[in-house]
Design a protein around this motif. Sequence first.
Motif, PDB file in Angstrom:
ATOM      1  N   UNK A 482      20.788   6.444 -11.534  1.00 37.05           N
ATOM      2  CA  UNK A 482      21.561   5.600 -10.620  1.00 37.05           C
ATOM      3  C   UNK A 482      21.914   6.447  -9.402  1.00 37.05           C
ATOM      4  N   UNK A 483      21.572   6.007  -8.185  1.00 40.84           N
ATOM      5  CA  UNK A 483      20.863   4.754  -7.903  1.00 40.84           C
ATOM      6  C   UNK A 483      19.351   4.952  -7.871  1.00 40.84           C
ATOM      7  N   UNK A 484      18.634   3.862  -8.031  1.00 46.90           N
ATOM      8  CA  UNK A 484      17.214   3.789  -7.701  1.00 46.90           C
ATOM      9  C   UNK A 484      17.132   3.092  -6.347  1.00 46.90           C
ATOM     10  N   UNK A 485      16.492   3.734  -5.394  1.00 42.52           N
ATOM     11  CA  UNK A 485      16.472   3.213  -4.025  1.00 42.52           C
ATOM     12  C   UNK A 485      15.585   1.970  -3.944  1.00 42.52           C
ATOM     13  N   UNK A 486      16.110   0.899  -3.380  1.00 43.22           N
ATOM     14  CA  UNK A 486      15.335  -0.330  -3.189  1.00 43.22           C
ATOM     15  C   UNK A 486      14.740  -0.319  -1.784  1.00 43.22           C
ATOM     16  N   UNK A 487      13.426  -0.291  -1.718  1.00 38.09           N
ATOM     17  CA  UNK A 487      12.700  -0.215  -0.448  1.00 38.09           C
ATOM     18  C   UNK A 487      12.242  -1.621  -0.083  1.00 38.09           C
ATOM     19  N   UNK A 488      12.876  -2.208   0.905  1.00 36.39           N
ATOM     20  CA  UNK A 488      12.656  -3.628   1.188  1.00 36.39           C
ATOM     21  C   UNK A 488      11.470  -3.889   2.112  1.00 36.39           C
ATOM     22  N   UNK A 489      11.071  -2.916   2.923  1.00 35.60           N
ATOM     23  CA  UNK A 489       9.959  -3.126   3.856  1.00 35.60           C
ATOM     24  C   UNK A 489       8.895  -2.053   3.653  1.00 35.60           C
ATOM     25  N   UNK A 490       7.718  -2.313   4.195  1.00 36.27           N
ATOM     26  CA  UNK A 490       6.639  -1.331   4.091  1.00 36.27           C
ATOM     27  C   UNK A 490       6.988  -0.061   4.854  1.00 36.27           C
ATOM     28  N   UNK A 491       7.703  -0.203   5.959  1.00 32.17           N
ATOM     29  CA  UNK A 491       8.127   0.972   6.718  1.00 32.17           C
ATOM     30  C   UNK A 491       9.046   1.854   5.881  1.00 32.17           C
ATOM     31  N   UNK A 492       9.955   1.216   5.127  1.00 34.74           N
ATOM     32  CA  UNK A 492      10.831   1.978   4.231  1.00 34.74           C
ATOM     33  C   UNK A 492      10.011   2.716   3.175  1.00 34.74           C
ATOM     34  N   UNK A 493       8.985   2.044   2.656  1.00 32.16           N
ATOM     35  CA  UNK A 493       8.130   2.651   1.636  1.00 32.16           C
ATOM     36  C   UNK A 493       7.399   3.869   2.192  1.00 32.16           C
ATOM     37  N   UNK A 494       6.805   3.732   3.378  1.00 33.41           N
ATOM     38  CA  UNK A 494       6.059   4.845   3.973  1.00 33.41           C
ATOM     39  C   UNK A 494       6.984   6.011   4.304  1.00 33.41           C
ATOM     40  N   UNK A 495       8.153   5.703   4.807  1.00 31.13           N
ATOM     41  CA  UNK A 495       9.112   6.761   5.123  1.00 31.13           C
ATOM     42  C   UNK A 495       9.519   7.509   3.851  1.00 31.13           C
ATOM     43  N   UNK A 496       9.692   6.752   2.771  1.00 35.27           N
ATOM     44  CA  UNK A 496      10.086   7.356   1.499  1.00 35.27           C
ATOM     45  C   UNK A 496       8.978   8.258   0.952  1.00 35.27           C
ATOM     46  N   UNK A 497       7.732   7.774   0.994  1.00 35.35           N
ATOM     47  CA  UNK A 497       6.611   8.547   0.457  1.00 35.35           C
ATOM     48  C   UNK A 497       6.253   9.746   1.332  1.00 35.35           C
ATOM     49  N   UNK A 498       6.653   9.722   2.582  1.00 36.58           N
ATOM     50  CA  UNK A 498       6.413  10.859   3.479  1.00 36.58           C
ATOM     51  C   UNK A 498       7.551  11.873   3.458  1.00 36.58           C
ATOM     52  N   UNK A 499       8.444  11.725   2.492  1.00 35.47           N
ATOM     53  CA  UNK A 499       9.547  12.682   2.365  1.00 35.47           C
ATOM     54  C   UNK A 499       8.995  14.081   2.106  1.00 35.47           C
TER      55      UNK A 499
END
Length: 543
Positions: A482-499
Amino acid sequence: MQERFSNLWNHSLGQVGLLLVFCFALFFVNLGRWDLWNPDEPRYAQVAREMIQRGDWILMHFNGEVYADKPPLFFWLIGLSSFLWKGFTSFSVRFPAALFGTLTVWVTFLIGKGLFTHRTGFLSGLILATSFQFIYLSTRANMDTTLTFFIVTSLFCFFRWYRKLPSLDSSSIYGFYIGMALATLVKGPVGFILPLLISLTYLVVLKDWNGIKKMRLLPGMTLCMAIIFSWYLPALLKGGETFLRETLVLHTMDRFAKGSSHIRPIYYYLYNFPIDFSPWILFLPGAILHLYSKEMKNDRKEFFFLWIWFLVVFLFFSISKGKRGLYLLPLFPAASVLVGKLWDDYIASSFESFRCKWVTIPLYGWMGLTLILGAVLPWVVSMKFPSYLHYSLPIALLLIGGALSLFFLNRIKYCAGLFFLIVGMMAIGSFYTERMVFPLVNHYKSARFISREIISRIQPGEKVGLYGGFGTGPYNFYTGIVPILELSTKEDLLRFLNSPERVFCLLKFKDFLALQRTEEKLKIQLISRRSVGGDDIVLISNY
């Protein structure tokens, strides 16, 4: 054997004991053999666990955020159950639903006994306990059996008080208001709206204005609101304006008027309810006709109460934009008593001969349906899931054997045997399905297996995200993260994976394929792929 049944029906205590033993076997035995499944079970379990971990029993939290969707009573019960059974397990989380399902069967017995006879109450309890949706919800961590118990108890207190008028004893009417308050603490305003609508509509139909005056509405509703606000005001002080807006507007008025989720047409329950109340729905039309027969003239007031109870709940949720089959559970006890009275009179042979068709015609329909299902089931399973064919054979034999036995019992006019055979078919079929079939499909329904992959790899400080909007609840519960981040858009997903640091992400397989096609330069590693509740879910990482 008929004499034994007759002796049994003449002892209320024995009937209650049999109902409790029956519910124990049906609802509690091996209740934890399969994991918590979507959509509700793991989320409710996680809310209760975060409540205990935070030590905050006033303001609920889910995935680290304030959870304003539901009041706290059901989560309190899960929390207490976790103390009783030493932890959050499938059994302990489902225990409150099974307990209140059993208690609802008991109160239904009391209603049938109070309105008609103890035999009607006994049959009504068995009918409720073996209706399709009620069995299912009594073995799941859903709050609807708990809500139904408090609504039914409230209405039981109301009618018990009403039948005593003009007696000066008004204690039962306060049970009506206390039941409404506790129902509200389970699932919100619907907990007091439904009992109030049912009772007032009943008195208006009877044109009993004096009864309305004697309901003690002002002190009763004051008591009801005092119980509700003993939690809501402290929660409001902690949650502030946002909590007020979410509880009163978003999760109450908007959900009813606009349908924030589960939006379905107004006629949805016309085809959904018959399935959920199977097999007893087949006998409900005859029970309603029985209501208007001349022989029931002396019991017309009791029948009207049940009929109004049924109609108010049915119409209320039909008008609502958001609809789920389980919303109608509070009308199941009323329908069960209506059908129970029909069967009681049929078994007692108090009908004229032509009125036996109110039972025998739907009975032949049930025989035909079970014969067809018994014949078709193995063929369907062999085509779709050939490795599971042998698991379908006991159900097929039960259906075919039950249909043939019903035909034989009907020929010899053993009415009580017909009823108990239907009860037995439903009980055995549901017990076998939940204790044998559910564990078999658990591998495809549970999030526990892919959650193990996360636990085995993740290091302290590393993050988990979720993309696709399919809910974090199962993964919160089975990973403890807790928490698990909820990625609502594709931009959020790409930003997260490019961490720059290693992260993990859960998403649907189709979204993973789309990501691979459009983001060829993105370095991602597929770790695991699992079916979770019908969704094809993958776990990926950027390292």
